[in-house]
Design an enzyme around this catalytic site. Sequence first.
Site, short mmCIF file in Angstrom:
data_model
loop_
_atom_site.label_atom_id
_atom_site.label_comp_id
_atom_site.label_asym_id
_atom_site.label_seq_id
_atom_site.Cartn_x
_atom_site.Cartn_y
_atom_site.Cartn_z
N LYS A 179 0.81 -1.23 0.00
CA LYS A 179 0.00 0.00 0.00
C LYS A 179 0.85 1.28 0.00
O LYS A 179 0.46 2.28 -0.60
CB LYS A 179 -0.97 0.00 1.18
CG LYS A 179 -2.12 -1.00 1.00
CD LYS A 179 -3.11 -0.94 2.13
CE LYS A 179 -4.21 -1.98 1.94
NZ LYS A 179 -5.19 -2.00 3.01
N ALA A 192 -1.82 0.91 14.95
CA ALA A 192 -1.42 2.14 14.25
C ALA A 192 -0.71 1.79 12.95
O ALA A 192 0.20 2.48 12.52
CB ALA A 192 -0.53 2.98 15.16
N ASN A 236 -1.49 1.83 20.66
CA ASN A 236 -0.65 0.90 19.90
C ASN A 236 0.48 0.37 20.77
O ASN A 236 0.93 1.02 21.71
CB ASN A 236 -0.07 1.61 18.67
CG ASN A 236 0.44 0.62 17.65
OD1 ASN A 236 -0.22 -0.40 17.39
ND2 ASN A 236 1.61 0.85 17.08
N THR A 274 3.54 -0.09 19.82
CA THR A 274 4.61 0.88 19.63
C THR A 274 3.94 2.26 19.63
O THR A 274 3.40 2.70 18.62
CB THR A 274 5.32 0.64 18.27
OG1 THR A 274 5.58 -0.76 18.16
CG2 THR A 274 6.59 1.44 18.15
P1 NDP Z 1 0.04 -3.49 9.69
O1 NDP Z 1 1.02 -4.59 9.60
O2 NDP Z 1 0.28 -2.21 8.95
O3 NDP Z 1 -0.14 -3.08 11.26
C1 NDP Z 1 -0.29 -4.06 12.23
C2 NDP Z 1 -0.71 -3.42 13.56
O4 NDP Z 1 -1.01 -4.47 14.48
C3 NDP Z 1 0.37 -2.56 14.20
O5 NDP Z 1 -0.23 -1.49 14.88
C4 NDP Z 1 1.00 -3.55 15.20
O6 NDP Z 1 1.61 -2.92 16.32
C5 NDP Z 1 -0.21 -4.30 15.66
N1 NDP Z 1 0.06 -5.62 16.23
C6 NDP Z 1 0.48 -6.73 15.54
N2 NDP Z 1 0.56 -7.78 16.38
C7 NDP Z 1 0.19 -7.32 17.62
C8 NDP Z 1 0.08 -7.94 18.89
N3 NDP Z 1 0.35 -9.23 19.08
N4 NDP Z 1 -0.34 -7.19 19.94
C9 NDP Z 1 -0.63 -5.88 19.75
N5 NDP Z 1 -0.54 -5.23 18.58
C10 NDP Z 1 -0.14 -5.95 17.51
O7 NDP Z 1 -1.36 -4.13 9.29
P2 NDP Z 1 -2.63 -3.37 8.70
O8 NDP Z 1 -2.83 -2.13 9.48
O9 NDP Z 1 -2.53 -3.26 7.22
O10 NDP Z 1 -3.81 -4.42 8.98
C11 NDP Z 1 -4.28 -4.65 10.31
C12 NDP Z 1 -5.43 -5.63 10.26
O11 NDP Z 1 -6.56 -5.06 9.63
C13 NDP Z 1 -5.12 -6.91 9.50
O12 NDP Z 1 -5.64 -7.98 10.23
C14 NDP Z 1 -5.85 -6.74 8.18
O13 NDP Z 1 -6.21 -7.97 7.62
C15 NDP Z 1 -7.06 -5.96 8.64
N6 NDP Z 1 -7.66 -5.18 7.54
C16 NDP Z 1 -8.96 -5.44 7.22
C17 NDP Z 1 -9.58 -4.75 6.21
C18 NDP Z 1 -11.00 -5.06 5.88
O14 NDP Z 1 -11.48 -4.61 4.82
N7 NDP Z 1 -11.72 -5.78 6.71
C19 NDP Z 1 -8.89 -3.71 5.44
C20 NDP Z 1 -7.51 -3.49 5.88
C21 NDP Z 1 -6.93 -4.23 6.89
P3 NDP Z 1 3.14 -2.36 16.23
O15 NDP Z 1 3.04 -1.06 15.48
O16 NDP Z 1 3.54 -2.18 17.64
O17 NDP Z 1 3.92 -3.40 15.50
#
Ligand code: NDP
Length: 275
Positions: free
Chosen positions: A65, A126, A149, A151
């Site tokens: 993206k 985030a 978040n 982080t």
């Molecule tokens: P990113 O990889 O960009 O971000 C992941 C986020 O999840 C970060 O904030 C990360 O925190 C956090 N995270 C990951 N693992 C953990 C954990 N174990 N505990 C706490 N926080 C955690 O992913 P996206 O933002 O692109 O996507 C997020 C979700 O949204 C996905 O599951 C995706 O499938 C879903 N989604 C659904 C859509 C829909 O149409 N239904 C559209 C877009 C996304 P940190 O920054 O600290 O690493």
Amino acid sequence: MDQYRVFGNPIKQSRSPLIHQSFALATEQVLNYEIQFAELNGFNEAVTEFIAQGGKGANVTAPFKEQAMAMCDELTEHAKFSGAVNTLTFKNGKIYGDTTDGVGLVNDLLAHNVCLENSRILLLGAGGASKGVVLPLLNKAPKSLTIANRTVSKAQAIVEQYTNEPLSACSFEEANEQVFDVIINATSAGLTGAGLPIAEKLITENSVCYDMTYGKELTPFLKKATELKAKQVIDGLGMLVGQAAESFYIWRGIRPNVDSVIAKLKSSLFYRYKF
Ligand code: NDP
């Protein structure tokens, strides 16, 4: 026939072709929509080749993206704020970028009669998905929007993009000490089933809990919310179809009805997919 793609890595699991073909059928649009895998270092090349073949537009999913945004000649204001693009349109030799995740989420919340105006909203995560929904949520005039978040600096970076908005960033621990009306899980923890560090007291009988993730069964977050007797639990299937509908509108100028497609996906035995 007009050609569209969804680029991602992985991509085999995407339901977008089914969704867009269903929209096309319902609106009598003649088009073809397929998945396209791109190597991690081969996204730009794959898109350029598709444009050369006459492609009209594309959706973009993880992890491309941000790269998609960098390729664009023109971006909508919303895409600029989001820092990510999920919809590309190829026209007159230019690449136009937009993001439709936020509209998909807000429309789904409203379709479930969730009141956003004057509500205290907690957004967990985030990442790219979070960034894309902040502006559409703020446009619904909530009392507050708090981004928690793991982080914290990433949540703070989102907040710093906005001025004069009821927007703040914090850790999960700090969020646990506050009260919210609507809690939206935008972390990818829901995918792996890993537990989120949220306290049980955060979810009450007045809470609306929304998980952007979806699956055949309840996600771990929504399971917990159900156990804690949350007022409403909603998964992200409607958001998935809603963001696709908005992309379809950008490309074809027709807004398709989402309800029949959501029902079709729900009745499918295998809708454990990630867009
Ligand atoms: P990113 O990889 O960009 O971000 C992941 C986020 O999840 C970060 O904030 C990360 O925190 C956090 N995270 C990951 N693992 C953990 C954990 N174990 N505990 C706490 N926080 C955690 O992913 P996206 O933002 O692109 O996507 C997020 C979700 O949204 C996905 O599951 C995706 O499938 C879903 N989604 C659904 C859509 C829909 O149409 N239904 C559209 C877009 C996304 P940190 O920054 O600290 O690493």
